[in-house]
Motif scaffolding. Structure first.
Motif, short mmCIF file in Angstrom:
data_model
loop_
_atom_site.label_atom_id
_atom_site.label_comp_id
_atom_site.label_asym_id
_atom_site.label_seq_id
_atom_site.Cartn_x
_atom_site.Cartn_y
_atom_site.Cartn_z
N UNK A 1 10.54 -41.96 14.37
CA UNK A 1 9.42 -41.13 13.91
C UNK A 1 8.58 -40.59 15.07
N UNK A 2 8.17 -41.40 16.05
CA UNK A 2 7.34 -40.86 17.14
C UNK A 2 8.02 -39.73 17.91
N UNK A 3 9.31 -39.84 18.13
CA UNK A 3 10.03 -38.83 18.91
C UNK A 3 10.18 -37.52 18.14
N UNK A 4 10.44 -37.62 16.85
CA UNK A 4 10.57 -36.40 16.04
C UNK A 4 9.20 -35.72 15.88
N UNK A 5 8.15 -36.52 15.73
CA UNK A 5 6.80 -35.94 15.62
C UNK A 5 6.42 -35.21 16.90
N UNK A 6 6.74 -35.81 18.05
CA UNK A 6 6.43 -35.17 19.33
C UNK A 6 7.21 -33.88 19.50
N UNK A 7 8.45 -33.86 19.05
CA UNK A 7 9.26 -32.64 19.16
C UNK A 7 8.65 -31.49 18.37
N UNK A 8 8.13 -31.78 17.18
CA UNK A 8 7.49 -30.74 16.37
C UNK A 8 6.24 -30.22 17.08
N UNK A 9 5.47 -31.10 17.68
CA UNK A 9 4.24 -30.70 18.37
C UNK A 9 4.52 -29.77 19.54
N UNK B 1 3.14 -37.88 27.33
CA UNK B 1 2.93 -39.32 27.50
C UNK B 1 3.00 -40.08 26.19
N UNK B 2 2.85 -39.42 25.06
CA UNK B 2 3.09 -40.05 23.76
C UNK B 2 4.56 -40.49 23.68
#
Length: 452
Positions: free
Chosen positions: A200-208, A36-37
């Motif tokens: 940035x939000x999408x790349x951060x979510x992918x790492x998580x 949901x992020x």
């Protein structure tokens, strides 16, 4: 047709060790947070994404195209609900969650690195839509699988509080996306946000997702699932069994889902764009309002779950539906007449009302059908409802304002969907008895003391 296992609830099964409880709650919650992020990031950065992928001389048209992709990606949610529900009941919620997190990570990473319209032309919005569809397909199994896994681990009298991990993580995802959007819009120049900041939000979510995938290997399957496999009571054709034996309940749950879907995608998502575009506040102010409201919303979900465990599920869902019917229009009228502080207070009031639904609907759905078809019974109405009533809501709200020239018109959409859910709730009833659950918990505690 499968038989019912002798231990159909987690209450009769072996409890998890404390460390395993923390591991289960945290990994399930983190996966839901990521899902949901990413969804909320897309909505909160919709005006920027519209400029990157849908350049147009009319900003309103570009925004409608952006929300059109948002709505179209939800078309695969029903397909995903059917797929993950059917195979999830066959392979179990733990294995389902392991597979869905991989697909979500791939789709989210693709969005984060995707070139814009200026670089690859028409291929940009097409690839954006494809990535959103893959993400939606996997997300169709993530939320429902998480809710079922937690519900089947939980003691009956605390089941809503355990399952509330899922909506709390969902709302934390909205909050994280809102905070991220606030930081991007507040700290970076508009040109930088449009050029690279929105990624940035999408790349951060992918790492998580990589982290969650690694940790989830250690999570145990639910006691209910283990008992069904031991007794060979797993449904061989869960989708067929669900439709044959429970289709009236599924239809009512679909309409009940209309209230939750409209709340998520209008009150918690679309409102960020509404505040900016229709009320004239800045993107930073809009993101800040959503963030502050969501900070208060998170503990309210747990309070609602406690009320659900104490007083029953349907009562809270009815209060929420009636509240939306009576208060949505006055709230939108007041929004149009308020400044920053007034908009903030109204938004807090709306999310507080919605917390009664969000804290309860998931456990209500889990308890509506037997264990053999539980994931299907949750995933199908949940995902069909999100596709029909949720994914289309921002687009319809934007369209209604455009054709009616009335900025209050989204209120009528919320009111209509809430009325639909209210009727279904009245017909569906409540399968949870708080008194019986507490008595069952007392018996379990005595049995555990005797065994020790």
């Amino acid at each position: 047709m499968s038989s019912t296992p002798s231990h159909a609830t987690a209450a009769a099964a072996t409890r998890l060790e404390r460390g395993q409880v923390r591991l289960t709650l945290s990994t399930v919650g983190l996966g839901t947070f990521i899902e949901w992020f990413e969804y909320a990031s897309y909505a909160y950065l919709a005006t920027t994404i519209a400029q990157v992928f849908f350049p147009s001389t009319d900003p309103g048209i570009a925004l409608m195209q952006t929300f059109g992709v948002f709505a179209l990606s939800f078309l695969v949610r029903p397909i995903g609900g059917l797929f993950w529900g059917h195979f999830g009941d066959k392979i179990g919620p733990k294995r389902t969650l392991t597979l869905t997190i991989v697909g979500m990570g791939l789709a989210t990473f693709t969005i984060g690195v995707l070139p814009g319209y200026a670089t690859i032309g028409l291929a940009a919005p097409i690839l954006l839509l494809a990535a959103r569809m893959l993400q939606s397909f996997c997300a169709a199994g993530e939320y429902s699988g998480a809710a079922v896994l937690l519900a089947e681990h939980a003691p009956a009298h605390k089941r809503a509080r355990w399952v509330s991990t899922v909506p709390i993580a969902t709302s934390a995802g909205f909050l994280g996306a809102s905070v991220m959007a606030s930081l991007l819009n507040g700290l970076l120049p508009e040109e930088a946000v449009q050029e690279w900041g929105w990624r940035i939000p999408f790349l951060a979510a992918a790492v998580l997702t990589i982290v969650v995938r690694w940790i989830r290997r250690r999570v145990s399957d639910s006691p209910v699932r283990e008992q069904m496999e031991k007794e060979e009571a797993v449904a061989t054709a869960p989708l067929f069994e669900l439709i044959r034996n429970h289709w009236p309940s599924m239809l009512r749950m679909l309409f009940i889902m209309a209230v939750n879907a409209s709340g998520y995608y209008l009150v918690l998502t679309y409102m960020a764009t509404y505040i900016e575009v229709e009320l004239g506040l800045t993107a930073f102010q809009s993101s800040l309002i959503l963030s502050l409201a969501l900070v208060l919303y998170l503990p309210l979900i747990f309070v609602g779950a406690w009320l659900s465990d104490t007083f029953g599920r349907r009562r809270l869902l009815l209060i929420n539906a009636i509240g939306f019917i009576l208060l949505s229009y006055p709230a939108f009228v007041l929004l149009g007449q308020s400044g920053f502080l007034g908009v903030l207070l109204i938004q807090i009031s709306l999310v507080a009302l919605f917390s009664l639904n969000d804290s309860t609907f998931a456990v209500y759905f889990v308890e509506a059908v037997p264990p053999q078809v539980r994931l299907s019974g949750f995933a199908i109405p949940f995902n069909f409802g999100n596709a029909i009533f949720g994914g289309t809501a921002p687009f319809i709200a934007t369209w209604l304002i455009s054709v009616t020239d009335n900025s209050y018109s989204p209120a009528f959409l919320i009111m209509g969907l809430s009325l639909l859910g209210l009727v279904a709730l009245i017909l569906q009833g409540d399968s949870y008895d708080p008194k019986a659950a507490r008595e069952q918990a007392a018996r379990e505690e005595q049995e555990q003391l005797a065994a020790s």
